[in-house]
Design an enzyme around this catalytic site. Structure first.
Site, PDB file in Angstrom:
ATOM      1  N   GLU A   1     -26.963  30.149  86.550  1.00  0.00           N
ATOM      2  CA  GLU A   1     -27.451  31.391  85.930  1.00  0.00           C
ATOM      3  C   GLU A   1     -27.503  32.524  86.946  1.00  0.00           C
ATOM      4  O   GLU A   1     -27.174  33.668  86.620  1.00  0.00           O
ATOM      5  CB  GLU A   1     -28.855  31.186  85.342  1.00  0.00           C
ATOM      6  CG  GLU A   1     -28.883  30.380  84.054  1.00  0.00           C
ATOM      7  CD  GLU A   1     -27.936  30.925  82.997  1.00  0.00           C
ATOM      8  OE1 GLU A   1     -27.842  32.160  82.863  1.00  0.00           O
ATOM      9  OE2 GLU A   1     -27.270  30.115  82.318  1.00  0.00           O
TER      10      GLU A   1
ATOM     11  N   HIS B   1     -15.257  24.057  85.364  1.00  0.00           N
ATOM     12  CA  HIS B   1     -14.866  23.671  86.724  1.00  0.00           C
ATOM     13  C   HIS B   1     -15.760  24.380  87.746  1.00  0.00           C
ATOM     14  O   HIS B   1     -16.296  23.776  88.664  1.00  0.00           O
ATOM     15  CB  HIS B   1     -13.391  24.013  86.971  1.00  0.00           C
ATOM     16  CG  HIS B   1     -13.016  23.913  88.407  1.00  0.00           C
ATOM     17  ND1 HIS B   1     -12.889  22.702  89.049  1.00  0.00           N
ATOM     18  CD2 HIS B   1     -12.791  24.861  89.351  1.00  0.00           C
ATOM     19  CE1 HIS B   1     -12.587  22.911  90.327  1.00  0.00           C
ATOM     20  NE2 HIS B   1     -12.519  24.213  90.524  1.00  0.00           N
ATOM     21  N   SER B   2     -15.901  25.683  87.573  1.00  0.00           N
ATOM     22  CA  SER B   2     -16.753  26.490  88.463  1.00  0.00           C
ATOM     23  C   SER B   2     -17.111  27.741  87.672  1.00  0.00           C
ATOM     24  O   SER B   2     -16.705  27.898  86.512  1.00  0.00           O
ATOM     25  CB  SER B   2     -15.994  26.877  89.740  1.00  0.00           C
ATOM     26  OG  SER B   2     -15.002  27.844  89.426  1.00  0.00           O
TER      27      SER B   2
ATOM     28  N   SER C   1     -12.936  23.477 100.813  1.00  0.00           N
ATOM     29  CA  SER C   1     -12.434  23.289  99.444  1.00  0.00           C
ATOM     30  C   SER C   1     -10.913  23.242  99.350  1.00  0.00           C
ATOM     31  O   SER C   1     -10.367  23.100  98.261  1.00  0.00           O
ATOM     32  CB  SER C   1     -13.009  24.332  98.489  1.00  0.00           C
ATOM     33  OG  SER C   1     -12.707  25.607  98.951  1.00  0.00           O
TER      34      SER C   1
HETATM   35  C1  LIG Z   1      -4.686  22.598  98.339  1.00  0.00           C
HETATM   36  C2  LIG Z   1      -5.371  23.209  97.153  1.00  0.00           C
HETATM   37  N1  LIG Z   1      -4.687  23.447  96.023  1.00  0.00           N
HETATM   38  C3  LIG Z   1      -5.294  23.999  94.959  1.00  0.00           C
HETATM   39  C4  LIG Z   1      -6.623  24.317  95.013  1.00  0.00           C
HETATM   40  C5  LIG Z   1      -7.289  24.935  93.794  1.00  0.00           C
HETATM   41  N2  LIG Z   1      -8.204  23.964  93.193  1.00  0.00           N
HETATM   42  C6  LIG Z   1      -9.511  23.962  93.499  1.00  0.00           C
HETATM   43  S1  LIG Z   1     -10.328  22.748  92.736  1.00  0.00           S
HETATM   44  C7  LIG Z   1      -8.941  22.199  91.938  1.00  0.00           C
HETATM   45  C8  LIG Z   1      -8.994  21.023  91.016  1.00  0.00           C
HETATM   46  C9  LIG Z   1      -9.439  19.766  91.663  1.00  0.00           C
HETATM   47  O1  LIG Z   1      -9.697  18.785  90.694  1.00  0.00           O
HETATM   48  P1  LIG Z   1     -10.343  17.407  91.065  1.00  0.00           P
HETATM   49  O2  LIG Z   1      -9.835  16.946  92.390  1.00  0.00           O
HETATM   50  O3  LIG Z   1     -10.154  16.493  89.924  1.00  0.00           O
HETATM   51  O4  LIG Z   1     -11.884  17.729  91.305  1.00  0.00           O
HETATM   52  P2  LIG Z   1     -12.980  18.234  90.247  1.00  0.00           P
HETATM   53  O5  LIG Z   1     -12.978  19.727  90.330  1.00  0.00           O
HETATM   54  O6  LIG Z   1     -12.579  17.737  88.916  1.00  0.00           O
HETATM   55  O7  LIG Z   1     -14.283  17.699  90.718  1.00  0.00           O
HETATM   56  C10 LIG Z   1      -7.850  22.989  92.287  1.00  0.00           C
HETATM   57  C11 LIG Z   1      -6.499  22.807  91.766  1.00  0.00           C
HETATM   58  C12 LIG Z   1      -7.308  24.066  96.224  1.00  0.00           C
HETATM   59  N3  LIG Z   1      -8.604  24.331  96.368  1.00  0.00           N
HETATM   60  N4  LIG Z   1      -6.677  23.496  97.271  1.00  0.00           N
END
Ligand SMILES: Cc1ncc(C[n+]2csc(CCOP(=O)(O)OP(=O)(O)O)c2C)c(N)n1
Ligand SMILES: [Mg+2]
Length: 447
Positions: A121, A336-337, A207
């Site tokens: 929030e 996701h975020s 990240s």
């Molecule tokens: C190398 C890289 N590629 C793309 C991203 C963008 N990105 C951030 S989170 C995400 C998805 C990750 O999914 P998952 O590993 O299943 O984790 P969850 O968010 O579901 O916990 C992506 C594609 C990134 N942070 N780093």
């Protein structure tokens, strides 16, 4: 193929069908008489006396031209201890955790939930820049963290705040990091949720997906050489498992026999990409044997099953000095975020099912109620108390100043090199010249 033996009714060792009629072929194994390709071609037929001598090979020659069909086997089973209503049907699977431990699990899971709501929030109100919730995955965090030694080293992805909470990261620490204030151990130089704590053996989040995986393999190799009887745990999402770094990490860990637990949180999505578009195999667990890793799939919404799995994995890691892969099946209930809107790619009601019907918090609460350790009155009191604790930490963090901007040049090099010193001086000069355009009053003063 010479068929010998009579017909018996059992389970086919090939297609695992129960209803089919069987024949015994060659060795006394039950093979379905079905004409399905998978069954009729299931047995190895060798007309050769020698064994393959190729380096790295450990099987037999065969005269059958038979492709390995990925769908030939039933999926890898999901290990579970507790039913959705908190019952433990197989008594020998009960981890027999004491009341204090189970209450701590519940307190941490629900406190994390409350903290998530408030910080989510506060991002929506523009008070912090970004946030990621952990809804639905609390059981994977707390169940795994409780099974480790606090000295075991943790590499997280970003959605593992409950692991830190279990280890003693305080609400103030979370809030200070998200607000990037003077209390933040990272000195305000990272996005929110990029926590880290040297004291709690939790490596700072990065990240960039999967970078933590090969680092974890390397750290585990160092642990092995140090013979410190500790292991490394590496959390990652099923989406991160598609990165090339995941392969490097798995293969290094397996070939160097590193004591590392690769803990995959399979929550169904990588941002907007559902698992059905991420891979064609049987989840992430099916990849373990390919790397020569012992592997287990567990119900991530069953905190006790996660606990048992990680405890057993830790023992195995240390006893045999080898990596273990755990795939915890769960569901990402939140977006996701804060940069994402999941209503754009999933049906209304899909997440609601997991929030209400198959949720780790509800399940452990049902267990506690069965034990007579928890009731509605305690729930109400705890919810009130935990909310006020979160709000207090939140107000304190918000009231604190942001760090001195000069700190952004520190901590990359042991000694700041000349060209960075120059940039630092230029920044100070610029900011002093255009003071009115910078919110200097909310920062600690520059020297
Ligand atoms: C190398 C890289 N590629 C793309 C991203 C963008 N990105 C951030 S989170 C995400 C998805 C990750 O999914 P998952 O590993 O299943 O984790 P969850 O968010 O579901 O916990 C992506 C594609 C990134 N942070 N780093
Ligand atoms: Mg995911």
């Amino acid at each position: 193929m010479a068929a010998v033996g009579g017909r018996i009714v059992s389970r086919c060792v090939s297609c695992l069908s129960r209803t089919a009629v069987f024949r015994r072929i060659h060795r006394p194994r039950n093979i379905c008489t079905s004409t399905a390709v998978c069954c009729s071609k299931s047995e190895n037929v060798s007309h050769f006396e020698d064994k393959p001598e190729f380096p790295g090979s450990r099987s037999q020659f065969t005269s059958r031209l038979e492709f390995l069909e990925p769908d030939r086997f039933e999926g890898i089973p999901v290990y579970r201890v507790m039913s959705r209503n908190g019952e433990i049907p197989e008594k020998d699977q009960d981890p027999h955790l004491d009341k204090e431990t189970v209450l701590k699990m519940y307190h941490d899971m629900t406190l994390l939930n409350t903290m998530d709501r408030i910080l989510y929030e506060s991002q929506r109100q523009g008070r912090i820049s970004f946030y990621m919730t952990n809804y639905g995955e609390e059981g994977t965090h707390v169940g795994s963290a409780a099974a480790l030694d606090p000295r075991d080293l943790v590499f997280g992805q970003y959605r593992e705040a409950g692991v830190l909470m279990w280890r003693g990261f305080k609400l103030e620490n979370f809030m200070d990091q998200c607000y990037g204030n003077v209390g933040d151990k990272g000195k305000g130089r990272q996005m929110p949720v990029h926590y880290g704590s040297k004291d709690l053996n939790f490596v700072t989040i990065s990240s960039t997906l999967a970078t933590q995986m090969s680092q974890a393999a390397g750290a585990a190799y160092a642990f092995k050489r140090a013979q410190n009887n500790l292991c490394v745990i590496c959390y990652f999402g099923e989406g991160a498992a598609s990165e090339g770094d995941a392969h490097a990490a798995f293969n290094f860990a397996a070939t160097l026999d590193c004591p590392v637990i690769f803990f995959c949180r399979n929550n169904g999505y990588a941002i907007s990409t559902p698992t059905k578009d991420q891979y064609r195999g049987d989840g992430i667990a099916s990849r373990g044997p390919g790397y020569g890793m012992v592997t287990l799939r567990v119900d991530g919404n069953d905190t006790f099953a996660v606990y048992n799995s990680v405890k057993a994995a830790r023992d195995l890691c240390l006893r045999e000095s080898r990596p273990v892969l755990i795939e915890a099946m769960t569901y990402r209930i939140g977006h996701h975020s804060t940069s994402d809107d999941s209503s754009m790619y999933r049906e209304y009601g899909e997440a609601g099912y997991w929030a209400k019907k198959d949720n780790p918090i509800n399940r452990i609460r049902a267990y506690m109620e069965r034990q007579g350790w928890w009731d509605e009155k305690q729930e109400q009191e705890w919810m009130k108390d935990s909310r006020s604790r979160v709000l207090e930490a939140f107000s304190k963090a918000e009231a604190q100043k942001k760090p001195n901007p000069e700190l952004m040049f520190d901590d990359v090099y042991d000694e700041i090199p000349e060209h960075i010193k120059k940039q630092k001086d230029q920044m100070k000069q610029h900011v002093n010249q255009y003071k009115e355009f910078y919110p200097l009053d909310i920062h600690e003063e520059m020297t």
